[in-house]
Design a protein around this motif. Structure first.
Motif, PDB file in Angstrom:
ATOM      1  N   ALA A 679       0.837  -1.207   0.000  1.00  0.00           N
ATOM      2  CA  ALA A 679       0.000   0.000   0.000  1.00  0.00           C
ATOM      3  C   ALA A 679       0.867   1.250   0.000  1.00  0.00           C
ATOM      4  CB  ALA A 679      -0.909  -0.004   1.228  1.00  0.00           C
ATOM      5  N   LEU A 680       1.970   1.220   0.743  1.00  0.00           N
ATOM      6  CA  LEU A 680       2.879   2.352   0.787  1.00  0.00           C
ATOM      7  C   LEU A 680       3.524   2.577  -0.576  1.00  0.00           C
ATOM      8  CD1 LEU A 680       3.546   4.166   3.220  1.00  0.00           C
ATOM      9  CD2 LEU A 680       5.638   2.863   3.528  1.00  0.00           C
ATOM     10  N   VAL A 681       3.947   1.497  -1.216  1.00  0.00           N
ATOM     11  CA  VAL A 681       4.530   1.607  -2.556  1.00  0.00           C
ATOM     12  C   VAL A 681       3.484   2.132  -3.531  1.00  0.00           C
ATOM     13  CG1 VAL A 681       5.472   0.281  -4.487  1.00  0.00           C
ATOM     14  CG2 VAL A 681       6.252  -0.190  -2.167  1.00  0.00           C
ATOM     15  N   GLY A 682       2.240   1.657  -3.390  1.00  0.00           N
ATOM     16  CA  GLY A 682       1.179   2.122  -4.270  1.00  0.00           C
ATOM     17  C   GLY A 682       0.912   3.612  -4.142  1.00  0.00           C
ATOM     18  N   GLU A 683       0.923   4.104  -2.899  1.00  0.00           N
ATOM     19  CA  GLU A 683       0.715   5.537  -2.690  1.00  0.00           C
ATOM     20  C   GLU A 683       1.833   6.344  -3.362  1.00  0.00           C
ATOM     21  OE1 GLU A 683      -1.735   7.090  -1.191  1.00  0.00           O
ATOM     22  OE2 GLU A 683      -2.796   5.542  -0.066  1.00  0.00           O
ATOM     23  N   GLY A 700       9.361  -3.593 -12.715  1.00  0.00           N
ATOM     24  CA  GLY A 700      10.770  -3.325 -12.449  1.00  0.00           C
ATOM     25  C   GLY A 700      10.970  -2.061 -11.628  1.00  0.00           C
ATOM     26  N   GLU A 701      10.179  -1.041 -11.928  1.00  0.00           N
ATOM     27  CA  GLU A 701      10.292   0.206 -11.173  1.00  0.00           C
ATOM     28  C   GLU A 701       9.879   0.010  -9.720  1.00  0.00           C
ATOM     29  OE1 GLU A 701      11.403   3.364 -12.061  1.00  0.00           O
ATOM     30  OE2 GLU A 701      12.215   2.244 -13.768  1.00  0.00           O
ATOM     31  N   VAL A 702       8.842  -0.806  -9.490  1.00  0.00           N
ATOM     32  CA  VAL A 702       8.419  -1.100  -8.110  1.00  0.00           C
ATOM     33  C   VAL A 702       9.528  -1.807  -7.360  1.00  0.00           C
ATOM     34  CG1 VAL A 702       6.863  -2.519  -6.720  1.00  0.00           C
ATOM     35  CG2 VAL A 702       5.942  -1.119  -8.560  1.00  0.00           C
ATOM     36  N   GLN A 703      10.168  -2.789  -8.005  1.00  0.00           N
ATOM     37  CA  GLN A 703      11.246  -3.526  -7.352  1.00  0.00           C
ATOM     38  C   GLN A 703      12.425  -2.610  -7.041  1.00  0.00           C
ATOM     39  OE1 GLN A 703      11.154  -6.539  -6.184  1.00  0.00           O
ATOM     40  NE2 GLN A 703      13.268  -6.467  -5.443  1.00  0.00           N
ATOM     41  N   ARG A 704      12.792  -1.732  -7.990  1.00  0.00           N
ATOM     42  CA  ARG A 704      13.902  -0.806  -7.761  1.00  0.00           C
ATOM     43  C   ARG A 704      13.573   0.183  -6.638  1.00  0.00           C
ATOM     44  NH1 ARG A 704      14.696  -1.813 -13.309  1.00  0.00           N
ATOM     45  NH2 ARG A 704      13.088  -0.354 -13.964  1.00  0.00           N
ATOM     46  N   LEU A 705      12.291   0.594  -6.556  1.00  0.00           N
ATOM     47  CA  LEU A 705      11.883   1.513  -5.501  1.00  0.00           C
ATOM     48  C   LEU A 705      12.008   0.848  -4.128  1.00  0.00           C
ATOM     49  CD1 LEU A 705      10.593   4.201  -4.613  1.00  0.00           C
ATOM     50  CD2 LEU A 705       8.353   3.148  -4.971  1.00  0.00           C
ATOM     51  N   ARG A 706      11.553  -0.408  -4.020  1.00  0.00           N
ATOM     52  CA  ARG A 706      11.646  -1.115  -2.741  1.00  0.00           C
ATOM     53  C   ARG A 706      13.095  -1.330  -2.331  1.00  0.00           C
ATOM     54  NH1 ARG A 706       6.864  -5.464  -1.861  1.00  0.00           N
ATOM     55  NH2 ARG A 706       8.017  -5.586   0.077  1.00  0.00           N
ATOM     56  N   GLU A 707      13.946  -1.655  -3.285  1.00  0.00           N
ATOM     57  CA  GLU A 707      15.367  -1.836  -2.972  1.00  0.00           C
ATOM     58  C   GLU A 707      15.992  -0.531  -2.500  1.00  0.00           C
ATOM     59  OE1 GLU A 707      16.994  -3.397  -6.538  1.00  0.00           O
ATOM     60  OE2 GLU A 707      16.153  -5.427  -6.263  1.00  0.00           O
ATOM     61  N   ALA A 708      15.611   0.577  -3.117  1.00  0.00           N
ATOM     62  CA  ALA A 708      16.143   1.876  -2.694  1.00  0.00           C
ATOM     63  C   ALA A 708      15.678   2.224  -1.276  1.00  0.00           C
ATOM     64  CB  ALA A 708      15.706   2.954  -3.679  1.00  0.00           C
ATOM     65  N   TRP A 709      14.425   1.920  -0.956  1.00  0.00           N
ATOM     66  CA  TRP A 709      13.923   2.172   0.400  1.00  0.00           C
ATOM     67  C   TRP A 709      14.680   1.348   1.433  1.00  0.00           C
ATOM     68  CZ3 TRP A 709       7.815   2.240  -0.122  1.00  0.00           C
ATOM     69  CH2 TRP A 709       7.453   3.417  -0.789  1.00  0.00           C
ATOM     70  N   LEU A 710      14.931   0.085   1.112  1.00  0.00           N
ATOM     71  CA  LEU A 710      15.648  -0.767   2.064  1.00  0.00           C
ATOM     72  C   LEU A 710      17.069  -0.273   2.285  1.00  0.00           C
ATOM     73  CD1 LEU A 710      14.450  -4.346   1.026  1.00  0.00           C
ATOM     74  CD2 LEU A 710      13.999  -3.181   3.185  1.00  0.00           C
ATOM     75  N   ARG A 711      17.708   0.214   1.221  1.00  0.00           N
ATOM     76  CA  ARG A 711      19.070   0.741   1.384  1.00  0.00           C
ATOM     77  C   ARG A 711      19.092   1.965   2.279  1.00  0.00           C
ATOM     78  NH1 ARG A 711      19.441  -0.286  -4.186  1.00  0.00           N
ATOM     79  NH2 ARG A 711      19.053   1.936  -4.611  1.00  0.00           N
ATOM     80  N   GLU A 712      18.096   2.840   2.127  1.00  0.00           N
ATOM     81  CA  GLU A 712      18.125   4.103   2.845  1.00  0.00           C
ATOM     82  C   GLU A 712      17.470   4.034   4.210  1.00  0.00           C
ATOM     83  OE1 GLU A 712      17.445   8.855   1.914  1.00  0.00           O
ATOM     84  OE2 GLU A 712      17.048   7.338   0.389  1.00  0.00           O
ATOM     85  N   TRP A 713      16.393   3.272   4.345  1.00  0.00           N
ATOM     86  CA  TRP A 713      15.637   3.278   5.604  1.00  0.00           C
ATOM     87  C   TRP A 713      15.458   1.892   6.223  1.00  0.00           C
ATOM     88  CZ3 TRP A 713      13.057   6.229   1.521  1.00  0.00           C
ATOM     89  CH2 TRP A 713      13.331   7.598   1.599  1.00  0.00           C
ATOM     90  N   GLY A 714      16.053   0.864   5.643  1.00  0.00           N
ATOM     91  CA  GLY A 714      15.857  -0.485   6.136  1.00  0.00           C
ATOM     92  C   GLY A 714      16.628  -0.770   7.415  1.00  0.00           C
ATOM     93  N   HIS A 715      16.119  -1.731   8.186  1.00  0.00           N
ATOM     94  CA  HIS A 715      16.759  -2.219   9.410  1.00  0.00           C
ATOM     95  C   HIS A 715      16.808  -3.743   9.324  1.00  0.00           C
ATOM     96  CE1 HIS A 715      16.468   1.710  11.466  1.00  0.00           C
ATOM     97  NE2 HIS A 715      15.341   1.817  10.774  1.00  0.00           N
ATOM     98  N   ASP A 716      18.013  -4.291   9.185  1.00  0.00           N
ATOM     99  CA  ASP A 716      18.188  -5.749   9.077  1.00  0.00           C
ATOM    100  C   ASP A 716      17.345  -6.326   7.943  1.00  0.00           C
ATOM    101  OD1 ASP A 716      19.904  -5.688  11.287  1.00  0.00           O
ATOM    102  OD2 ASP A 716      18.215  -5.858  12.679  1.00  0.00           O
ATOM    103  N   GLY A 717      17.330  -5.620   6.828  1.00  0.00           N
ATOM    104  CA  GLY A 717      16.622  -6.122   5.661  1.00  0.00           C
ATOM    105  C   GLY A 717      15.127  -5.928   5.673  1.00  0.00           C
ATOM    106  N   GLN A 718      14.594  -5.148   6.631  1.00  0.00           N
ATOM    107  CA  GLN A 718      13.156  -4.895   6.715  1.00  0.00           C
ATOM    108  C   GLN A 718      12.894  -3.417   6.937  1.00  0.00           C
ATOM    109  OE1 GLN A 718      12.234  -8.009   9.854  1.00  0.00           O
ATOM    110  NE2 GLN A 718      10.498  -8.345   8.497  1.00  0.00           N
ATOM    111  N   LEU A 719      11.747  -2.956   6.456  1.00  0.00           N
ATOM    112  CA  LEU A 719      11.323  -1.588   6.722  1.00  0.00           C
ATOM    113  C   LEU A 719      10.684  -1.526   8.101  1.00  0.00           C
ATOM    114  CD1 LEU A 719       9.738  -0.595   3.297  1.00  0.00           C
ATOM    115  CD2 LEU A 719      11.944   0.144   4.206  1.00  0.00           C
ATOM    116  N   ARG A 720      10.953  -0.451   8.823  1.00  0.00           N
ATOM    117  CA  ARG A 720      10.360  -0.245  10.142  1.00  0.00           C
ATOM    118  C   ARG A 720       9.504   1.016  10.095  1.00  0.00           C
ATOM    119  NH1 ARG A 720      14.498   0.375  14.902  1.00  0.00           N
ATOM    120  NH2 ARG A 720      14.867  -1.794  14.355  1.00  0.00           N
ATOM    121  N   LEU A 721       8.254   0.899  10.490  1.00  0.00           N
ATOM    122  CA  LEU A 721       7.341   2.043  10.542  1.00  0.00           C
ATOM    123  C   LEU A 721       6.996   2.351  11.992  1.00  0.00           C
ATOM    124  CD1 LEU A 721       4.917   1.265   7.572  1.00  0.00           C
ATOM    125  CD2 LEU A 721       7.060   2.541   7.546  1.00  0.00           C
TER     126      LEU A 721
END
Length: 800
Positions: A679-683, A700-721
């Protein structure tokens, strides 16, 4: 005191043994006198049931016996993982020390190893390492208190295989290490303490079995076991907190489960806190808040079972027989029990907080109601000393609660006048004023801002310099509007004078901030900040001007009103009565040798046209617009009659912004599920779907976006909200303050061609996003990932 001879103690670690100097005291050898005094102390301990109390009483004798400065008695915690101080001498500290069982401290090591220590110098690290490689002296208390620990005897309080605690005897008064005689005496003292503590624990267990508690229902329902309940009671006693609070916070037990236990204990039904409950003047108006707090009961409603009364302790309230005296017409009384937490919530719901009580008292002191509300009597009532104090208090309270607006909303007829504060963009009730004071209240505000008090049929607006009437140096913008029922609403905007914020404190994203700084570094051009009323446009503009404000430039500003002042700026207040509007001031500025011009608002074609002209003739011009987004601002300005070619050449950029509610510091971290991440990616992707890259390869763009989020804001390979939780600081809302969301449009050659072609908003938006512009919603989602706000607040302000 002379020292005794060294005595071997089996199983005891003795780094140093100091021989005794022979001597006689009081006709007895020193050793005999020492053991006599030790016997007196142990006898007193055996004769008492309260070991902690007797230790407090005899601790001075123990210190004299061992010629020591102070001592500390630790008890083993219920979970066996730590020891907690029970008796401390020599330090005025009410806070219990909790040390883990282990070599992190000397007492913790003694509890772990069951070995006694006699240390001549606790700071001798080499000696400590010889005892255990990780053993160290915990000097936190010394650093906090300024005390210097030197010698120490630390001994386990143990009987058989059972450890009860640790005794520390600290600092010999003559500066010499403790002798072997004193060490042996301390060992015997600990044996006595172990026996006494075992007997006390046995008696306490028997006593607890004999006396039921109000929380025994938790045991019967299987919510908690006996060991955890005992531990909760110990924690409550150690920390000075109510048991209920410990159960709710530390053991995550729900209020409804505690309520069921209370119901079983008192034999009456449990009554929870209900948000839908409303205040009844018949029931609650006759009781002052202080009375309810003191006696611990609240009348809720007249039910088929009788008058419903919520109590913290039904036995005490029923025994006092005070409810039938207050409500003699109540044929029956239906007793209900509730938790302390829900009692407080219901109290605040029906009576407000203490501040609300003081406001109600102040209203009660205002003069009698007006029978004939003619002009003379209204003016006299508006000057009533208590009414003046009340109006000032409303303004001061709004300022202290960080409100941006005060809404005064009278009802026709005999209805009360509601007062609400807008805090962090949300209206919250403050108080209500009786109907017969509403016109005197409005008249008082009109007098303060010099409006016509006899005119009630037309809207009026004015300003109040509150420093003339109260303790705050703020300006109030007042608007009155006639509403149905021959009453007038009043809305007051609080304009607190203050210093401009630095540009880097606006929490603009790094990508957007870099582009913004590059745009405003140009020597001439036109830059707009857009957004709805109250979105922080003026704050942002003044932060930009502060960034540009140097001794080499001349900056003129036209503002309505001047909210933020800066040294070095020449600021002019718009005054329509004197004929000074934005267009006239703009003309005047062009004759006053400006480098930078800031126009508070571009309201008409004349002001916008002059801004474009000034930017094309070598000036840097800033202004604001009331539009929803940066691309919409372009279309709005062109619709006002701007030449698209001149406007495209002049435009440096447009910054759109919103204010979203910020999560309070009590926010709670969690790992989102896959559906929430999608849902977050969709928004975020919703704003990008019109770009060529997303149309060519959306997966492909969705996958690249998720990978970029994990690099910048990820914790142990997961997003934390983070999500809202609620505390006293944020009044249980989970939100405190606001954060800016930004969208910066900097036109390149393609966007300028679209402007010249009068392209649609959608075309301009797609072109800008395709070239790296972060939209308002995209910036909001990034701040969600940062943990500053949550998605619900972003959606609330970024609906397109």
């Amino acid at each position: 005191m002379t020292r005794g001879s060294t005595l071997p103690v089996p199983g005891v670690v003795e780094p140093t043994a100091v021989p005794r100097k022979p001597g006689v005291r009081g006709g007895l050898p020193f050793e005999a006198l020492f053991y006599r005094q030790l016997q007196q102390v142990t006898t007193r301990i055996h004769d008492t049931e309260d070991v902690e109390q007797i230790m407090l009483e005899v601790s001075p004798e123990i210190c004299r016996l061992f010629n020591a400065d102070r001592l500390t008695l630790y008890a083993l915690a219920e979970d066996l993982s730590a020891i907690v101080s029970k008796v401390k001498t020599g330090l005025a500290s009410a806070r219990a020390l909790r040390l883990p069982v282990g070599p992190q401290s000397i007492a913790g090591y003694v509890a772990m190893s069951r070995h006694a220590l006699n240390l001549p110098d606790v700071h001798d690290r080499a000696a400590l390492r010889r005892i255990h490689p990780q053993l160290k002296f915990l000097d936190e208390v010394d650093r906090r208190s300024g005390y210097k620990t030197r010698q120490m005897m630390a001994l386990p309080i143990i009987e058989g295989e059972t450890l009860y605690g640790v005794l520390q005897i600290i600092n010999s008064l003559d500066g010499r290490p403790f002798s072997a005689l004193e060490f042996e005496g301390a060992v015997q003292l600990c044996r006595t303490l172990a026996t006494a503590l075992r007997q006390r624990m046995h008696k306490a267990a028997v006593h607890s079995l004999r006396r039921p508690t109000r929380y025994d229902g938790l045991l019967a329902d299987g919510v908690i076991d006996a060991q955890d309940l005992h531990r909760a009671m110990e924690l409550a006693r150690e920390d000075g907190r109510p048991v209920e609070q410990v159960l709710l916070t530390d053991f995550r037990i729900r209020a409804a489960q505690i309520g069921a236990s209370l119901s079983r204990y008192f034999g009456v039904p449990y009554e929870p806190h209900l948000r839908a409950r409303i205040r009844s003047e018949t029931l609650h108006g006759v009781l002052r808040r202080e009375f309810v707090v003191e006696h611990g009961w609240i009348p809720l409603e007249d039910s088929p079972d009788g008058l419903l009364v919520m109590c913290r302790d039904p036995e005490v309230v029923r025994g006092s027989r005070i409810v039938p005296q207050v409500f003699p017409r109540a044929a029956r009384i239906a007793w209900r029990v509730t938790t302390e937490t829900e009692f407080e919530q219901t109290l605040q719901q029906l009576y407000g907080d203490d501040e609300r009580a003081r406001v109600d008292n102040m209203l009660g002191d205002i003069g009698p109601p007006l029978d004939d509300e003619n002009g003379g009597e209204l003016e006299s009532a508006a000057a009533d000393n208590e009414l003046v104090k009340f109006v000032n208090k409303v303004v001061v309270d709004a300022y202290e609660q960080r409100a941006s607006d005060i809404h005064i909303e009278p009802l026709p007829g005999r209805g009360r006048t509601g007062i609400r504060f807008r805090i962090d963009g949300v209206l919250q009730p403050y108080t209500e004023v009786p109907a017969h004071f509403r016109r005197a209240l409005v008249t008082r505000l009109k007098i303060m801002c010099d409006l016509d008090i006899s005119e009630r049929r037309r809207p009026q607006d004015g300003k109040i310099r509150f420093r003339k009437f109260g303790p705050l140096d703020i300006e109030l913008r007042v608007a009155t509007l006639p509403t149905a029922g021959d009453v007038e609403d009043v809305v007051i905007r609080l304009l607190a004078a203050g210093e401009p914020l630095p540009l880097d404190q606006l929490e603009i994203g790094a990508h957007t901030l870099q582009a913004l700084q590059a745009a405003i570094a140009k020597p001439y051009g036109l830059f707009y900040v857009c957004g709805p009323t109250g979105s922080g446009k003026t704050t942002t503009l003044h932060a930009i001007l502060r960034h540009l404000n140097t001794p080499e430039v001349k900056i003129w500003t036209a503002e309505d009103p001047v909210e933020i002042t800066q040294k070095g700026l020449r600021q002019v207040q718009v005054n329509k009565k004197a004929g000074l509007d934005f267009a006239i001031l703009m003309r005047a500025f062009l004759r006053a040798d400006p480098d930078i011009i800031m126009v508070g608002e571009s309201r008409d074609a004349e002001t916008v046209g002059m801004s474009v002209e000034a930017s094309l003739t070598g000036h840097l011009v800033f202004s604001t617009l009331h539009t929803n987004s940066a691309p919409e601002s372009i279309v709005r300005l062109l619709d006002m009659g701007m030449d698209p070619f001149n406007f495209a050449d002049a435009l440096l950029g447009i910054l759109a912004q919103r204010l979203a509610r910020r999560l309070c510091e009590c926010k709670e971290a969690y790992l989102p599920g896959e559906e929430e991440v999608q849902a977050l990616v969709g928004e975020y992707a919703e704003e990008l779907r019109a770009t060529p890259a997303w149309q060519a390869d959306p997966a492909g763009e969705v996958q690249r976006l998720r990978e970029a989020w994990l690099r910048e804001w990820g914790h142990d390979g997961q997003l934390r909200l983070y999500r809202a939780k609620g505390c006293e600081r944020c009044h249980g809302t989970g939100y405190r303050g606001r954060v800016g969301l930004h969208e910066l449009l900097v036109p390149d050659a393609q966007v300028k061609r679209l402007i010249q072609q009068r392209a649609s908003v959608g075309e301009i938006f797609a072109a800008c996003v395709g070239r790296g512009m972060r939209s308002l919603k995209m910036d909001g989602v990034e701040k969600v990932l940062l943990g500053v706000t949550d998605l619900s607040q972003v959606r609330a302000v970024c609906l397109r």
